[in-house]
Design a protein around this motif. Structure first.
Motif, PDB file in Angstrom:
ATOM      1  N   ALA A   1      -8.191  17.702  46.818  1.00 18.45           N
ATOM      2  CA  ALA A   1      -9.248  18.126  47.012  1.00 18.45           C
ATOM      3  C   ALA A   1      -9.917  17.789  48.510  1.00 18.45           C
ATOM      4  CB  ALA A   1     -10.519  18.002  45.858  1.00 18.45           C
ATOM      5  N   VAL A   2      -9.946  16.404  48.805  1.00 17.56           N
ATOM      6  CA  VAL A   2     -10.150  15.922  50.172  1.00 17.56           C
ATOM      7  C   VAL A   2      -9.403  16.665  51.248  1.00 17.56           C
ATOM      8  CG1 VAL A   2     -10.585  13.966  51.294  1.00 17.56           C
ATOM      9  CG2 VAL A   2     -11.491  13.797  49.076  1.00 17.56           C
ATOM     10  N   GLU A   3      -8.371  16.959  50.946  1.00 15.63           N
ATOM     11  CA  GLU A   3      -7.364  17.413  52.192  1.00 15.63           C
ATOM     12  C   GLU A   3      -7.913  18.707  52.361  1.00 15.63           C
ATOM     13  OE1 GLU A   3      -3.012  15.350  52.080  1.00 15.63           O
ATOM     14  OE2 GLU A   3      -3.266  17.500  51.430  1.00 15.63           O
ATOM     15  N   THR A   4      -8.561  19.538  51.608  1.00 13.36           N
ATOM     16  CA  THR A   4      -8.795  20.803  51.774  1.00 13.36           C
ATOM     17  C   THR A   4     -10.353  20.942  52.462  1.00 13.36           C
ATOM     18  OG1 THR A   4      -9.855  21.219  49.746  1.00 13.36           O
ATOM     19  CG2 THR A   4      -7.595  21.632  49.854  1.00 13.36           C
ATOM     20  N   GLY A   5     -10.752  19.387  52.709  1.00 16.05           N
ATOM     21  CA  GLY A   5     -11.969  19.279  53.529  1.00 16.05           C
ATOM     22  C   GLY A   5     -13.282  19.321  52.649  1.00 16.05           C
ATOM     23  N   ARG A   6     -12.963  19.322  51.206  1.00 15.96           N
ATOM     24  CA  ARG A   6     -14.224  19.093  50.381  1.00 15.96           C
ATOM     25  C   ARG A   6     -14.265  17.843  49.817  1.00 15.96           C
ATOM     26  NH1 ARG A   6     -13.880  24.336  46.198  1.00 15.96           N
ATOM     27  NH2 ARG A   6     -15.980  23.789  46.370  1.00 15.96           N
ATOM     28  N   GLN A   7     -15.356  17.427  49.037  1.00 16.78           N
ATOM     29  CA  GLN A   7     -15.821  16.124  48.666  1.00 16.78           C
ATOM     30  C   GLN A   7     -15.715  16.010  47.127  1.00 16.78           C
ATOM     31  OE1 GLN A   7     -18.488  17.802  50.344  1.00 16.78           O
ATOM     32  NE2 GLN A   7     -17.283  17.710  52.235  1.00 16.78           N
TER      33      GLN A   7
ATOM     34  N   ASP B   1     -20.013  20.194  50.593  1.00 21.41           N
ATOM     35  CA  ASP B   1     -19.072  21.072  49.851  1.00 21.41           C
ATOM     36  C   ASP B   1     -18.333  20.381  48.730  1.00 21.41           C
ATOM     37  OD1 ASP B   1     -17.359  23.374  49.479  1.00 21.41           O
ATOM     38  OD2 ASP B   1     -16.270  23.247  51.297  1.00 21.41           O
ATOM     39  N   LEU B   2     -18.998  20.225  47.947  1.00 24.02           N
ATOM     40  CA  LEU B   2     -18.497  19.413  46.720  1.00 24.02           C
ATOM     41  C   LEU B   2     -17.259  20.338  45.918  1.00 24.02           C
ATOM     42  CD1 LEU B   2     -18.980  16.946  44.705  1.00 24.02           C
ATOM     43  CD2 LEU B   2     -20.391  18.578  43.212  1.00 24.02           C
ATOM     44  N   GLY B   3     -16.015  19.536  45.752  1.00 26.87           N
ATOM     45  CA  GLY B   3     -14.897  20.509  45.215  1.00 26.87           C
ATOM     46  C   GLY B   3     -14.442  20.069  43.703  1.00 26.87           C
ATOM     47  N   LEU B   4     -14.710  18.420  43.554  1.00 34.80           N
ATOM     48  CA  LEU B   4     -14.557  17.860  42.327  1.00 34.80           C
ATOM     49  C   LEU B   4     -15.273  16.840  41.782  1.00 34.80           C
ATOM     50  CD1 LEU B   4     -12.113  17.505  40.156  1.00 34.80           C
ATOM     51  CD2 LEU B   4     -11.072  16.106  42.086  1.00 34.80           C
ATOM     52  N   ILE B   5     -15.551  16.898  40.521  1.00 34.78           N
ATOM     53  CA  ILE B   5     -16.271  15.905  40.016  1.00 34.78           C
ATOM     54  C   ILE B   5     -15.459  15.293  38.884  1.00 34.78           C
ATOM     55  CG2 ILE B   5     -18.289  15.093  38.474  1.00 34.78           C
ATOM     56  CD1 ILE B   5     -19.646  17.866  39.507  1.00 34.78           C
ATOM     57  N   VAL B   6     -15.064  14.003  38.891  1.00 35.45           N
ATOM     58  CA  VAL B   6     -14.346  13.269  37.704  1.00 35.45           C
ATOM     59  C   VAL B   6     -15.251  12.588  37.003  1.00 35.45           C
ATOM     60  CG1 VAL B   6     -12.753  11.440  37.326  1.00 35.45           C
ATOM     61  CG2 VAL B   6     -12.096  13.242  39.153  1.00 35.45           C
ATOM     62  N   ILE B   7     -15.047  12.414  35.587  1.00 36.89           N
ATOM     63  CA  ILE B   7     -15.998  11.584  34.835  1.00 36.89           C
ATOM     64  C   ILE B   7     -14.884  10.886  33.710  1.00 36.89           C
ATOM     65  CG2 ILE B   7     -17.667  11.585  33.029  1.00 36.89           C
ATOM     66  CD1 ILE B   7     -18.527  14.333  33.831  1.00 36.89           C
ATOM     67  N   ASP B   8     -15.002   9.651  34.182  1.00 29.80           N
ATOM     68  CA  ASP B   8     -13.939   8.757  33.479  1.00 29.80           C
ATOM     69  C   ASP B   8     -14.686   8.071  32.271  1.00 29.80           C
ATOM     70  OD1 ASP B   8     -11.788   7.292  33.111  1.00 29.80           O
ATOM     71  OD2 ASP B   8     -12.289   5.481  34.335  1.00 29.80           O
TER      72      ASP B   8
END
Ligand code: ADP
Ligand code: ZN
Ligand code: ZN
Length: 742
Positions: A249-255, A321-328
């Motif tokens: 996701a970060v590689e595509t420029g998002r956070q 430009d948020l691309g992903l949220i992980v909830i562990d």
């Protein structure tokens, strides 16, 4: 139509709301979160503002109301998105817009800059490893641990070393004297860890891991964003999967944002993110000051970092430009806010992701009923990871029936089986954890003849017995002398009903005099960093046995622990609470999973009075699927979440009679509002704790299939409360799908 607008969203005084008229050309276009230009102040200077809501009437002289000039042409900035999210939260969870905004927006506070210290490794890898061997050989564990951390990351934040790794300054000084490392000062707000020269070796994914990553990525690449639930046993490699997803996701420029339940207990995980993403990652821990938090938020907004790791509140990181949220560990209770708005991070993350075209990845070894229910309904995509990536097998679990134990004449808290296994481990110099499942209740005293329980006169909770011979209230601090005879019936059979951790510690010490015992509970962790110190001491193998409550079963891996004893496994089943079964299963499965994390095989002993209860049986078998089937059937039968939705309206008041009346009015009004809708009204009931600090509490429950029905009813109740002065003496809070029944 009027718009409520805030001008300065970075200021603490968010409650300054201005009203502007909405010109006809902007009607239907303006929405909460829109950035607008408005004439402001005496000179009518054009100023930026954010719409936070609308009103049909204005609170001022309509003749003096100014008009919104225009909507910003730059599109919606991140602040606008967060304002829109706050509006969603206010709607979904109740409370005011101001409360929601304060939760969501980064608020600037004046603060002096601090100087931060860094610890830098001076040896190269080979020298370092030799030194490490030496420390290990000398059994200098704290030094070894610090050096091992430095070999992973040559520059460490001193605070991190001191607080998280729990290395005292004396050890740091020793390393300095030996020329191993040096302590340097640096201005604050740089990252604790420098970019590593050697990134960690990428792992070769197992088939399950590969599948999880691909499923996510195939959607993501097409611009299809959704919610994924990774159900993976501990050690199945979930963290590796998150890291890979984030990397892409970060590689595509998002956070990306990574939510974890508690930094202190998941420190090892956090370090892995550091190693992978270097200074593009930042941590938001709860000990940051308001100013430091604000700074972190600004770094995120300005594009200086790609990944934010933190507890619940990190969800509001203003990434452009948020691309992903992980909830562990998505099942953890800490994801639910106990402050208004009482939001759940899982639902709020999904709402934010929908607004911003991002995906959400949830992960757990024991998913919440909510998450699994939605996954099975196809709302989330389920990704199963059933195998451990390494060779370790799951622990072997024994269930001991305590009733039988008593019949066999054993009155000890430790069953015969557990005692035998403990002796064996002490002999082998392996470590033992004894976990008292007690949900934080300290030992109360009761009369065995009449059932009298000593309670606080102000709080309606049982008093805890302390060693100094006094009874103490943990809510308000009230104390009294411990009685020798029962105040009700005069019986002398009055005493502590169940064992506390301290008692267990004493028993272990007397039965195994050679064992070194550490205890971790509310009392021993009261001081700052208390529990981290104890965990670190245990990790350093300064003790053979760790006795404790809930907190010992989370987080840290102790490779030398090969035996876990779960005492009073069913204590949490007696809680008067619809999630009792779920919580019991999770905690037992987690506790059993603590044994045998290293090379040696682990065993667990579950001691219980109800060995046939499904939560105990399935936890002993480490069979989540079987547990889920039983539990969801119960929720269906009772109409509890996640099958139906429950809204708790918690009312508190100093005057008991007023409280009664208030609750009755609320319930009657709710009945009127509900009309023909299928809503069940329960109460007013006395919550488990009916009184805190002389303030009485009651709760009214609304139960129905549809969440939006509850939202509508909540809105109507809020209006009703606002216009009726009678409620002024009461505090009324809404809690949607509460984590417990009050
Ligand atoms: P979880 O988050 O599910 O508990 P982790 O991601 O922490 O699992 O993985 C457990 C351990 O196994 C970690 O030390 C990790 O580096 C390692 N690991 C995970 N996946 C692999 C793999 N495909 N190959 C080798 N080691 C792996
Ligand atoms: Zn009595
Ligand atoms: Zn009290």
């Amino acid at each position: 139509m009027y718009a409520n607008i805030i001008i300065d969203i970075t200021h603490e005084k968010l409650d300054k709301i201005f009203q502007y008229a909405v010109p006809p050309r902007l009607e239907g276009i303006l929405a909460a979160g829109c950035e607008v230009e408005v004439p402001f102040g005496k000179g009518n200077r054009l100023t930026k503002g954010y719409v936070i809501g609308f009103a049909e009437q204005c609170d001022y002289d309509p003749a003096k109301i100014k008009e919104v000039r225009d909507i910003s042409q730059k599109g919606i900035a991140i602040e606008g998105k967060l304002v829109a999210l706050a509006a969603w939260m206010k709607d979904h969870y109740g409370g005011t817009m101001i409360q929601a905004l304060k939760m969501v927006l980064p608020i600037r506070q004046q603060e002096r800059e601090k100087v931060k210290k860094k610890l830098r490794l001076l040896l190269d890898g080979e020298e370092g490893r030799q030194k490490l061997e030496y420390y290990l050989h000398k059994n200098q564990r704290a030094r070894a641990r610090l050096l091992a951390a430095l070999l992973d990351d040559p520059v460490l934040d001193y605070e991190l070393v001191n607080k998280k790794l729990n290395i005292p300054l004396s050890v740091v000084r020793a390393l300095e004297e030996q020329g191993v490392a040096v302590l340097e000062s640096e201005r604050v707000y740089r990252n604790p860890v420098k970019h590593r020269e050697a990134a960690p070796k990428p792992v070769t994914f197992t088939e399950e891991q590969q599948y999880a990553v691909s499923r996510f990525w195939e959607d993501y690449e097409k611009g299809v964003y959704g919610t994924y639930l990774i159900h993976g046993v501990t050690g199945s490699g979930k963290t590796e999967v998150y890291i890979e997803m984030i990397r892409r996701a970060v590689e595509t420029g998002r956070q990306a944002i990574v939510l974890i339940p508690e930094i202190a207990l998941t420190f090892q995980t956090v370090m892995r993110f550091y190693r992978r993403f270097g200074d593009r990652v930042s941590i938001m821990h709860s000990r940051l000051s308001a100013g430091e938090r604000y700074d972190q938020m600004m770094r995120a907004k300005e594009g200086n970092i790609d990944v934010m790791i933190g507890p619940r509140s990190a969800l509001f990181t203003p990434f452009p430009d948020l691309g992903l949220i992980v909830i562990d560990e998505e099942h953890e209770n800490t994801y639910k806010s106990e402050q208004v708005p009482r939001y759940h991070a899982r639902e709020t993350a999904i709402a934010r992701a929908e607004m911003e075209q991002a995906s959400v990845v949830l992960g757990s070894a024991t998913p919440s009923l909510e998450a699994m229910y939605r996954a099975k309904a196809g709302i989330y995509q389920l990704l199963e990871m059933k195998n451990r990536s390494g060779q370790q097998e799951l622990a072997r679990v024994h269930t001991v029936d305590l009733r039988q134990e008593l019949k066999d004449g054993n009155r000890s808290i430790l069953s015969i089986r557990l005692q035998e296994l403990m002796a064996d481990r002490l002999e082998k110099k392996e470590q033992i954890m004894l976990f008292l499942n007690r949900r934080g209740y300290a030992g109360f005293i009761s009369c065995r003849e009449c059932g009298y329980v000593a309670k606080c006169p102000h709080c309606d909770v049982s008093l805890s017995s302390h060693r100094n011979g006094r009874l103490v209230c943990h809510y308000c601090g009230y104390e009294e002398e411990k009685p020798d005879t029962c105040p009700e019936c005069g019986s002398r059979h009055i005493g502590e009903f169940r064992a506390g951790t301290q008692q267990i510690e004493d028993i272990v010490k007397s039965q195994f005099p050679e064992a070194r015992v550490l205890r971790m509970d509310m009392d021993t962790t009261r001081e700052k960093d208390g529990h981290e110190k104890i965990l670190a001491a245990f990790a350093n193998e300064e003790a053979d046995v760790l006795v404790g409550t809930q907190m010992i079963v989370k987080g840290h891996d102790f490779p030398n622990v090969t035996l876990v004893g779960i005492l009073a496994a069913d204590m949490s089943l007696y809680a008067d609470d619809y999630r009792a079964g779920e919580r019991t299963f999770q905690i037992l499965a987690q506790a059993a999973g603590r044994a045998g994390r290293g090379q040696k095989k682990g065993e667990a002993v579950i001691q219980t009075y109800s060995p046939e209860h499904y939560a105990i049986v399935t936890a002993a078998a480490q069979d989540y699927g079987a547990f889920y089937e039983e539990e969801i059937r119960y929720r269906e039968l009772m109409g509890y979440p996640p099958v139906e939705n429950l809204l708790a309206v918690l009312v508190s008041c100093r005057d008991e009679a007023l409280l009664e009346t208030g609750c009755r009015y609320l319930k009657e009004y709710a009945l009127r509002v509900k009309g023909q809708k299928q809503v069940e009204l329960i109460g007013p009931a006395s919550p488990g704790i009916g009184k805190i600090n002389d303030i009485y509490r009651k709760v009214v429950y609304l139960k129905t299939k549809r969440y939006d029905t509850l939202v509508t009813m909540k809105n109507r109740l809020e209006q009703y409360i606002e216009v009726n002065a009678g409620f002024n003496t009461m505090r009324i809070q809404f809690d949607f799908n509460p984590m417990q029944v009050f």
